[in-house]
Design a protein around this motif. Structure first.
Motif, PDB file in Angstrom:
ATOM      1  N   MET A   1      23.345  67.079  19.578  1.00 36.69           N
ATOM      2  CA  MET A   1      24.584  67.141  20.684  1.00 36.69           C
ATOM      3  C   MET A   1      25.599  67.978  19.702  1.00 36.69           C
ATOM      4  SD  MET A   1      26.789  63.882  22.029  1.00 36.69           S
ATOM      5  CE  MET A   1      28.244  64.362  22.816  1.00 36.69           C
ATOM      6  N   ASP A   2      25.618  67.547  18.503  1.00 32.36           N
ATOM      7  CA  ASP A   2      26.848  68.027  17.452  1.00 32.36           C
ATOM      8  C   ASP A   2      28.199  67.975  18.011  1.00 32.36           C
ATOM      9  OD1 ASP A   2      27.551  69.339  14.933  1.00 32.36           O
ATOM     10  OD2 ASP A   2      27.332  71.317  15.864  1.00 32.36           O
ATOM     11  N   PRO A   3      28.653  66.752  18.343  1.00 27.51           N
ATOM     12  CA  PRO A   3      29.723  66.486  18.743  1.00 27.51           C
ATOM     13  C   PRO A   3      30.892  66.940  17.889  1.00 27.51           C
ATOM     14  CG  PRO A   3      29.083  64.395  18.040  1.00 27.51           C
ATOM     15  CD  PRO A   3      27.845  65.149  18.111  1.00 27.51           C
ATOM     16  N   THR A   4      32.208  67.256  18.298  1.00 29.61           N
ATOM     17  CA  THR A   4      33.385  67.461  17.703  1.00 29.61           C
ATOM     18  C   THR A   4      34.347  66.526  17.402  1.00 29.61           C
ATOM     19  OG1 THR A   4      34.414  68.254  19.554  1.00 29.61           O
ATOM     20  CG2 THR A   4      33.339  70.014  18.418  1.00 29.61           C
ATOM     21  N   VAL A   5      34.157  65.367  17.810  1.00 32.04           N
ATOM     22  CA  VAL A   5      35.168  64.238  17.831  1.00 32.04           C
ATOM     23  C   VAL A   5      34.350  62.900  18.026  1.00 32.04           C
ATOM     24  CG1 VAL A   5      36.185  64.479  20.064  1.00 32.04           C
ATOM     25  CG2 VAL A   5      37.552  63.402  18.353  1.00 32.04           C
ATOM     26  N   VAL A   6      34.866  61.977  17.503  1.00 30.76           N
ATOM     27  CA  VAL A   6      34.361  60.471  17.901  1.00 30.76           C
ATOM     28  C   VAL A   6      35.580  59.704  17.951  1.00 30.76           C
ATOM     29  CG1 VAL A   6      33.149  58.470  17.042  1.00 30.76           C
ATOM     30  CG2 VAL A   6      32.435  60.653  16.379  1.00 30.76           C
ATOM     31  N   VAL A   7      35.465  58.853  19.151  1.00 33.47           N
ATOM     32  CA  VAL A   7      36.642  58.221  19.511  1.00 33.47           C
ATOM     33  C   VAL A   7      36.131  56.792  19.334  1.00 33.47           C
ATOM     34  CG1 VAL A   7      38.015  59.814  20.712  1.00 33.47           C
ATOM     35  CG2 VAL A   7      36.588  58.060  22.058  1.00 33.47           C
ATOM     36  N   THR A   8      37.035  55.607  19.235  1.00 35.08           N
ATOM     37  CA  THR A   8      36.669  54.285  19.180  1.00 35.08           C
ATOM     38  C   THR A   8      37.434  53.433  20.030  1.00 35.08           C
ATOM     39  OG1 THR A   8      37.903  53.558  17.319  1.00 35.08           O
ATOM     40  CG2 THR A   8      35.633  54.381  16.632  1.00 35.08           C
ATOM     41  N   ILE A   9      36.834  52.421  20.899  1.00 28.61           N
ATOM     42  CA  ILE A   9      37.501  51.556  21.616  1.00 28.61           C
ATOM     43  C   ILE A   9      36.951  50.250  21.267  1.00 28.61           C
ATOM     44  CG2 ILE A   9      37.584  50.868  24.078  1.00 28.61           C
ATOM     45  CD1 ILE A   9      36.179  53.639  24.677  1.00 28.61           C
ATOM     46  N   ALA A  10      38.257  49.535  20.757  1.00 27.16           N
ATOM     47  CA  ALA A  10      37.927  48.097  20.563  1.00 27.16           C
ATOM     48  C   ALA A  10      39.341  47.490  20.166  1.00 27.16           C
ATOM     49  CB  ALA A  10      37.191  48.102  18.985  1.00 27.16           C
ATOM     50  N   ARG A  11      39.316  46.099  20.100  1.00 23.42           N
ATOM     51  CA  ARG A  11      40.719  45.372  19.886  1.00 23.42           C
ATOM     52  C   ARG A  11      40.188  44.207  18.779  1.00 23.42           C
ATOM     53  NH1 ARG A  11      44.979  46.841  22.498  1.00 23.42           N
ATOM     54  NH2 ARG A  11      44.963  47.216  24.704  1.00 23.42           N
ATOM     55  N   GLY A  12      41.142  43.697  18.017  1.00 23.29           N
ATOM     56  CA  GLY A  12      41.122  42.607  17.068  1.00 23.29           C
ATOM     57  C   GLY A  12      40.012  42.758  16.019  1.00 23.29           C
ATOM     58  N   SER A  13      39.079  42.004  15.898  1.00 30.99           N
ATOM     59  CA  SER A  13      38.247  42.098  14.754  1.00 30.99           C
ATOM     60  C   SER A  13      37.334  43.350  14.769  1.00 30.99           C
ATOM     61  CB  SER A  13      37.320  40.889  14.667  1.00 30.99           C
ATOM     62  OG  SER A  13      38.033  39.804  14.131  1.00 30.99           O
TER      63      SER A  13
ATOM     64  N   TYR B   1      36.125  50.627   9.810  1.00 31.95           N
ATOM     65  CA  TYR B   1      35.252  50.911   9.007  1.00 31.95           C
ATOM     66  C   TYR B   1      34.238  52.255   9.485  1.00 31.95           C
ATOM     67  CZ  TYR B   1      30.581  49.856   6.614  1.00 31.95           C
ATOM     68  OH  TYR B   1      29.425  50.023   5.787  1.00 31.95           O
ATOM     69  N   LEU B   2      34.013  52.189  10.720  1.00 35.88           N
ATOM     70  CA  LEU B   2      33.208  53.090  11.079  1.00 35.88           C
ATOM     71  C   LEU B   2      34.008  54.548  11.285  1.00 35.88           C
ATOM     72  CD1 LEU B   2      30.952  54.305  13.071  1.00 35.88           C
ATOM     73  CD2 LEU B   2      32.029  53.766  15.054  1.00 35.88           C
ATOM     74  N   LYS B   3      35.184  54.725  11.116  1.00 33.81           N
ATOM     75  CA  LYS B   3      35.886  55.654  11.360  1.00 33.81           C
ATOM     76  C   LYS B   3      35.947  56.371   9.744  1.00 33.81           C
ATOM     77  CE  LYS B   3      40.963  57.038  10.770  1.00 33.81           C
ATOM     78  NZ  LYS B   3      41.003  58.420  11.414  1.00 33.81           N
ATOM     79  N   HIS B   4      35.762  55.436   8.892  1.00 30.87           N
ATOM     80  CA  HIS B   4      35.705  55.918   7.407  1.00 30.87           C
ATOM     81  C   HIS B   4      34.317  56.541   7.095  1.00 30.87           C
ATOM     82  CE1 HIS B   4      36.073  56.033   3.209  1.00 30.87           C
ATOM     83  NE2 HIS B   4      34.775  55.562   3.045  1.00 30.87           N
ATOM     84  N   LEU B   5      33.200  56.114   7.815  1.00 29.95           N
ATOM     85  CA  LEU B   5      31.922  56.510   7.574  1.00 29.95           C
ATOM     86  C   LEU B   5      31.929  58.029   8.241  1.00 29.95           C
ATOM     87  CD1 LEU B   5      29.756  53.610   8.208  1.00 29.95           C
ATOM     88  CD2 LEU B   5      30.791  54.208   5.861  1.00 29.95           C
ATOM     89  N   VAL B   6      32.178  57.964   9.599  1.00 30.99           N
ATOM     90  CA  VAL B   6      32.120  59.095  10.163  1.00 30.99           C
ATOM     91  C   VAL B   6      32.872  60.221   9.564  1.00 30.99           C
ATOM     92  CG1 VAL B   6      32.983  60.031  12.351  1.00 30.99           C
ATOM     93  CG2 VAL B   6      31.787  57.997  12.571  1.00 30.99           C
ATOM     94  N   GLU B   7      33.932  59.976   9.221  1.00 39.16           N
ATOM     95  CA  GLU B   7      34.967  60.925   8.467  1.00 39.16           C
ATOM     96  C   GLU B   7      34.368  61.429   7.085  1.00 39.16           C
ATOM     97  OE1 GLU B   7      39.052  60.196  10.879  1.00 39.16           O
ATOM     98  OE2 GLU B   7      39.019  59.525   8.795  1.00 39.16           O
ATOM     99  N   THR B   8      33.905  60.506   6.394  1.00 37.49           N
ATOM    100  CA  THR B   8      33.345  60.788   5.005  1.00 37.49           C
ATOM    101  C   THR B   8      31.994  61.307   4.933  1.00 37.49           C
ATOM    102  OG1 THR B   8      33.016  58.676   4.498  1.00 37.49           O
ATOM    103  CG2 THR B   8      35.150  59.409   3.826  1.00 37.49           C
ATOM    104  N   ARG B   9      31.418  60.973   5.816  1.00 36.67           N
ATOM    105  CA  ARG B   9      29.699  61.126   5.718  1.00 36.67           C
ATOM    106  C   ARG B   9      29.556  62.307   6.864  1.00 36.67           C
ATOM    107  NH1 ARG B   9      26.743  58.894   1.515  1.00 36.67           N
ATOM    108  NH2 ARG B   9      28.396  57.805   0.433  1.00 36.67           N
ATOM    109  N   LEU B  10      30.258  62.270   7.721  1.00 40.94           N
ATOM    110  CA  LEU B  10      29.732  63.298   8.767  1.00 40.94           C
ATOM    111  C   LEU B  10      31.029  64.590   8.753  1.00 40.94           C
ATOM    112  CD1 LEU B  10      28.597  61.063  11.481  1.00 40.94           C
ATOM    113  CD2 LEU B  10      27.139  62.495  10.311  1.00 40.94           C
ATOM    114  N   GLY B  11      32.154  64.379   8.460  1.00 45.26           N
ATOM    115  CA  GLY B  11      33.117  65.436   8.379  1.00 45.26           C
ATOM    116  C   GLY B  11      33.599  65.395   9.770  1.00 45.26           C
ATOM    117  N   LEU B  12      33.626  64.408  10.417  1.00 40.25           N
ATOM    118  CA  LEU B  12      34.148  64.664  12.068  1.00 40.25           C
ATOM    119  C   LEU B  12      35.297  63.624  11.981  1.00 40.25           C
ATOM    120  CD1 LEU B  12      30.816  64.106  14.201  1.00 40.25           C
ATOM    121  CD2 LEU B  12      32.169  66.168  13.879  1.00 40.25           C
ATOM    122  N   PRO B  13      36.452  64.216  12.732  1.00 40.74           N
ATOM    123  CA  PRO B  13      37.667  63.279  12.935  1.00 40.74           C
ATOM    124  C   PRO B  13      37.045  62.188  13.935  1.00 40.74           C
ATOM    125  CG  PRO B  13      37.671  65.254  14.390  1.00 40.74           C
ATOM    126  CD  PRO B  13      36.558  65.338  13.352  1.00 40.74           C
TER     127      PRO B  13
END
Length: 345
Positions: free
Chosen positions: A43-55, A62-74
Motif C-alpha cells: 500500500m505504501d501509505p503516506t500518513v498514519v493517524v491514531t484514534i484513542a483516549r486515556g491509556s 508509543y506507536l507514533k514514535h515507532l512509525v516515525e523513527t522506523r518507517l519515516g512516516l508522519p
C-alpha cells in the motif's frame, strides 16, 4: 495512611498476567501481523493517524514514535470529537488509521473510525474485545488476546497494546532484530525484579510529582502520571526530558520527586544529562532503568531491544502503583468516579 488488606487485588493479578497475555498474542496474531505488514508495504501509505483516549492514547504515542523513527512516516493522533462532536469529513485517502481500545465500545472512537474509513483510510483496530463494534467494523483486527481485565485501571491491556504496536511496526518494516525481540519478550518479562519497599513508601508519601521520559519511554511516563492520579490520588504530570527543563523546573524545590523512565536508545545521553540537572536543582530522582547500578529506583528486565524497554518499565510501574494505592488506603481496582468503559460522545 492505612494500608489495605494484603490480599491481592485484581490489579495485582492482572499485572502478573502480562507475560502470559503477551505470549497468547504472539501465538494467535503472528500470522495476521505478517500479512498486515505485507499489505502495508504494498500500500505504501503516506500518513498514519491514531484514534484513542486515556491509556490507549499513551499506547498510540508509543506507536507514533515507532512509525516515525522506523518507517519515516508522519503519525498523529486525531481527536475523536472531530467526528463525534463536529461531524467533520476527513480526507485520508491512501492513509492508515489505527484505533486502540481495550473495550472497543467507546462511541466517540467508533465515530472517528467510521469517519476515517469514509475518508479513504485503511482502518486497523487494536482491541481486546473482538466482538465490539470497533473490532467488527475495522478493515483489519489485531486482537490483544489479554483475556478479561476486571480492574478499572488498564494494565495488561495497555502493555499488550504497546506489544501489538511493536509487532505491527516490526512486521511492516521487516526489522528482524525487533521481530525476534518481540517473540522473546513474554519470557523476558517473567524475570522482572520485585519492587523495593523503599520506593513504595517514598511514592506513597507524595502529593505531587513529575514523570519524565523521551523517545519510546515518554509513553510510559505519560501512562505513569495517569495511573498515579487514578489509583492513588497523587497529582502527577508527565514531561519529555527535552521539555522539563523549561517552565516545569519552576516548581522544583529540595526533594521534589521525579520518576525517570530511562531510554535505552539514542535519547539516553540526553536523559542522563537532564536527570543530573534536576538532581542538581534539588530534585530526588527515582529511575526505572535496566542500568540502574546503585541509583535510587527500580531495576527492570532486559527486553532484548531498546524499543521494548517501556513494556518492562510499565509492568514494574504497575506493580509499584498497586502497592502505593494499598499503602495510601485506597482500593486500586475501583478508583472513585471512574468506569471501565468511558462513554464519551
Amino acid at each position: 495512611m492505612t494500608e489495605l488488606s494484603p490480599v491481592a487485588s485484581h490489579m495485582a493479578r492482572e499485572v502478573a498476567e502480562i507475560p502470559e497475555a503477551l505470549g497468547r498474542q504472539v501465538a494467535e496474531t503472528a500470522a495476521a501481523q505478517a500479512a498486515l505488514g505485507r499489505r502495508l508495504r504494498d500500500m505504501d501509505p503516506t500518513v498514519v493517524v491514531t484514534i484513542a483516549r486515556g491509556s490507549s492514547d499513551h499506547a498510540a504515542l508509543y506507536l507514533k514514535h515507532l512509525v516515525e523513527t522506523r518507517l519515516g512516516l508522519p503519525c498523529c493522533s486525531i481527536g475523536p470529537s472531530v467526528a463525534s462532536v463536529y461531524g467533520t469529513a476527513l480526507r485520508l485517502k491512501g492513509g492508515v488509521a489505527v484505533t486502540i481500545s481495550q473495550s472497543g465500545g467507546s462511541p466517540d472512537l467508533l465515530a472517528m473510525q467510521r469517519a476515517a474509513k469514509a475518508g479513504g483510510a485503511l482502518t486497523i483496530a487494536i482491541v481486546n474485545d473482538v466482538a465490539s463494534p470497533i473490532a467488527s467494523e475495522a478493515d483489519v483486527l489485531l486482537p490483544l488476546c489479554s483475556g478479561r481485565e476486571i480492574s478499572v485501571a488498564a494494565t495488561k491491556t495497555m502493555v499488550a497494546s504497546l506489544f501489538a504496536s511493536a509487532a505491527l511496526v516490526g512486521a511492516w518494516s521487516e526489522d528482524a532484530a525487533l521481530n525476534q525481540a518481540v517473540t522473546a519478550l513474554p519470557d523476558r518479562l517473567s524475570d522482572t525484579a520485585s519492587i523495593p519497599d523503599e520506593i513504595v513508601s517514598w511514592v506513597a508519601a507524595q502529593r505531587s510529582l513529575y514523570t519524565i521520559g523521551r523517545g519510546p519511554t515518554f509513553a510510559a511516563a505519560a501512562e505513569a502520571a495517569l495511573k498515579l492520579k487514578e489509583t492513588s490520588a497523587i497529582h502527577a504530570e508527565a514531561f519529555s526530558s527535552a521539555e522539563v527543563l523549561h517552565g516545569p523546573t519552576g516548581l522544583i524545590v529540595d526533594d521534589f520527586p521525579v520518576l525517570c523512565f530511562m531510554a535505552e536508545d539514542a535519547a539516553r545521553a540526553g536523559m542522563d544529562a537532564t536527570r543530573d540537572k534536576l538532581a542538581g536543582m534539588g530534585a530526588r530522582c527515582a529511575s526505572f532503568d535496566r542500568r540502574l547500578g546503585d541509583r535510587f529506583g527500580v531495576s527492570i528486565a532486559d527486553c532484548g531491544h531498546p524499543l521494548l524497554a517501556p513494556l518492562a518499565m510499565l509492568q514494574s510501574f504497575y506493580a509499584l502503583a498497586e502497592r502505593v494505592a494499598q499503602r495510601r488506603g485506597r482500593n486500586p481496582d475501583v478508583p472513585p468516579h471512574l468506569q471501565k468503559v468511558t462513554q464519551t460522545l
